[in-house]
Motif scaffolding. Structure first.
Motif, PDB file in Angstrom:
ATOM      1  N   SER A 192       0.830  -1.199   0.000  1.00 37.56           N
ATOM      2  CA  SER A 192       0.000   0.000   0.000  1.00 37.56           C
ATOM      3  C   SER A 192       0.867   1.252   0.000  1.00 37.56           C
ATOM      4  N   LYS A 193       0.400   2.276  -0.741  1.00 36.66           N
ATOM      5  CA  LYS A 193       1.132   3.527  -0.814  1.00 36.66           C
ATOM      6  C   LYS A 193       1.070   4.309   0.493  1.00 36.66           C
ATOM      7  N   ASP A 194      -0.064   4.218   1.177  1.00 35.17           N
ATOM      8  CA  ASP A 194      -0.225   4.931   2.439  1.00 35.17           C
ATOM      9  C   ASP A 194      -0.581   3.933   3.542  1.00 35.17           C
ATOM     10  N   ASN A 195      -0.632   4.415   4.761  1.00 38.00           N
ATOM     11  CA  ASN A 195      -0.810   3.529   5.917  1.00 38.00           C
ATOM     12  C   ASN A 195      -2.147   2.798   5.878  1.00 38.00           C
ATOM     13  N   PRO A 196      -2.139   1.473   5.890  1.00 37.81           N
ATOM     14  CA  PRO A 196      -3.394   0.714   5.897  1.00 37.81           C
ATOM     15  C   PRO A 196      -3.986   0.619   7.302  1.00 37.81           C
ATOM     16  N   ILE A 234       7.765   1.269  -5.379  1.00 40.10           N
ATOM     17  CA  ILE A 234       7.070   2.453  -5.869  1.00 40.10           C
ATOM     18  C   ILE A 234       5.570   2.164  -5.868  1.00 40.10           C
ATOM     19  N   GLY A 235       4.811   2.948  -5.137  1.00 42.30           N
ATOM     20  CA  GLY A 235       3.387   2.697  -4.969  1.00 42.30           C
ATOM     21  C   GLY A 235       3.070   1.842  -3.768  1.00 42.30           C
ATOM     22  N   ALA A 236       4.087   1.352  -3.092  1.00 41.25           N
ATOM     23  CA  ALA A 236       3.895   0.564  -1.865  1.00 41.25           C
ATOM     24  C   ALA A 236       4.888   1.043  -0.805  1.00 41.25           C
TER      25      ALA A 236
END
Length: 420
Positions: A192-196, A234-236
């Motif tokens: 995930s790009k941001d915090n899940p 990138i993106g994670a």
């Protein structure tokens, strides 16, 4: 004095210096000759492959540069790899990703079979090399929302589970045909790009998907399953499902070989310091030797401190027979064939330096807690002429010595790469 005579004379002088500190130089060269480095196919074409060459590179990966001469067909890639191998001492392995299938059929990743890699096996037999393998969990329409094996949608997971199962059969085929185990590496880019909110559920799904993939027992005489962690892509950037901690637990509990990539950890974290710990709990290890620059960057490996520490740790721990060594970098800003040659030769040089260390004597000094002597000896030994031993090794293996190999690369670029 001829060049041949100079090489031999310098070797004899170096051998005398190493013998004076108790190093068996001839024995070290015999060991080095047997060590296979797994050279990665994706350096030759910037990780595009041949199943869906027009698809965007996804999965947190990026290859930069547009240096002329990238391979666009399996035949071109084999020709480039063959050129690289001709400039590298010893017999090694070539590491394929699933997207590098060589077939005229329109085949998807959940449909690939050993026959789609028959030409690769025939080539490997001709070259007297081994093959390793990797299922490809990226650059595909079923890589959805940043997830594959950990996706909440069962249909997505099932597609990738089937791909993983088929990849194992292909690796088994390599091992049977070539008479040496094919290391089959599972790297999954899910994250995930941001915090899940929920970090646990994706990891549970990944665990269950891997259990399904590995449900069939396949002999390690033919293929060795390896699992590779990553800090981010990138993106994670915020969360990667397959973290180091996840795969440590999974590998040790399931009896799977853990692969550590030098570029998959925090910027100040090194894999050389992890090798000894994992070796206590696992019969085998695999490494992807790369060069991180700040964050995760797969740069061509140079003779830096960490490369040398990695190889020292393997040799000092008597782990050579338990450790598979592969390379993983992709640089499209320079001649791609030269990058291969630089990388493999540097890995071998670092191994040679480690083999030329009087490890047993240094361990005795350390056991006496004589840290002054340990520091003095290790620093002085750095000045010993290992380069003369390396030149002799190349000479005896009938590959170019010193910079001579680079002229062959330049000729190959002019005659082959620039005409593509």
């Amino acid at each position: 004095m001829t060049d041949e005579t100079k090489i031999i004379q310098r070797f004899e002088d170096a051998k005398e210096q190493f013998s004076a500190i108790g190093v068996d130089v001839d024995g070290a060269l015999k060991i080095l000759e047997k060590i296979k480095i797994s050279m990665h196919c994706w350096q030759g074409d910037d990780v595009h492959g041949f199943i869906n060459p027009g698809l965007e590179l996804t999965g947190g990966i990026m290859s930069t540069g547009n240096y002329p001469g990238a391979a666009h067909t399996p035949e071109q890639l084999r020709k480039d790899a063959q050129k690289a191998f001709s400039l590298i001492p010893g017999k090694h392995k070539f590491n394929l990703h699933a997207i590098y299938a060589d077939t005229d059929e329109k085949v998807d990743l959940n449909e690939i079979e050993p026959r789609h890699f028959k030409k690769w096996v025939e080539w490997a037999k001709e070259q007297e090399i081994g093959l390793d393998f990797n299922p490809t969990f990226f650059s595909h329409p079923m890589y959805k929302d940043g997830y594959t094996l950990a996706h909440p949608n069962k249909n997505v997971r099932d597609f990738w589970i089937e791909h993983g199962k088929r990849a194992r059969k292909i690796a088994e085929y390599f091992g049977k045909e070539l008479g040496q185990p094919a290391y089959n590496n599972f790297w999954v880019p899910d994250g995930s790009k941001d915090n899940p909110i929920d970090r646990l559920s994706p990891r549970r799904r990944l665990m269950e998907s891997l259990d399904e993939i590995f449900s069939e027992d396949i002999s390690e005489d033919y293929t060795v399953d390896t699992i590779e962690s990553k800090l981010f892509g990138i993106g994670a950037e915020a969360y990667t499902v397959g973290s180091h901690e996840f795969y440590m637990g999974y590998g040790i509990s399931r009896g799977k070989t853990i692969l550590m990539d030098a570029g998959h950890f925090h910027p100040t974290e090194v894999i050389s310091n992890k090798i000894s710990s994992l070796s206590l709990f696992l019969p085998k290890l695999m490494l992807h030797v790369s060069r991180p620059v700040r964050w995760d960057s797969d740069h061509v490996i140079i003779m830096d401190d960490e490369l040398q520490e990695i190889m020292k740790e393997i040799v000092r721990g008597n782990l050579l027979e338990r450790t598979a060594i592969g390379l993983d970098f992709f640089d499209g800003t320079i001649n791609r064939v030269a990058a291969w040659v630089v990388g493999v030769r540097n890995a071998q040089k670092a191994l040679l330096k480690a083999l030329l260390e009087p490890t047993a004597d240094l361990k005795k000094v350390e056991l006496k807690f004589d840290f002054t002597k340990r520091l003095v000896l290790t620093e002085e030994y750095k000045s010993l002429p290992f380069g003369a031993v390396w030149d002799y090794f190349c000479f005896m293996q009938d590959v170019p010595v010193g910079l001579d190999w680079f002229q062959e690369i330049q000729d190959y670029e002019n005659d082959v790469l620039n005409k593509r």
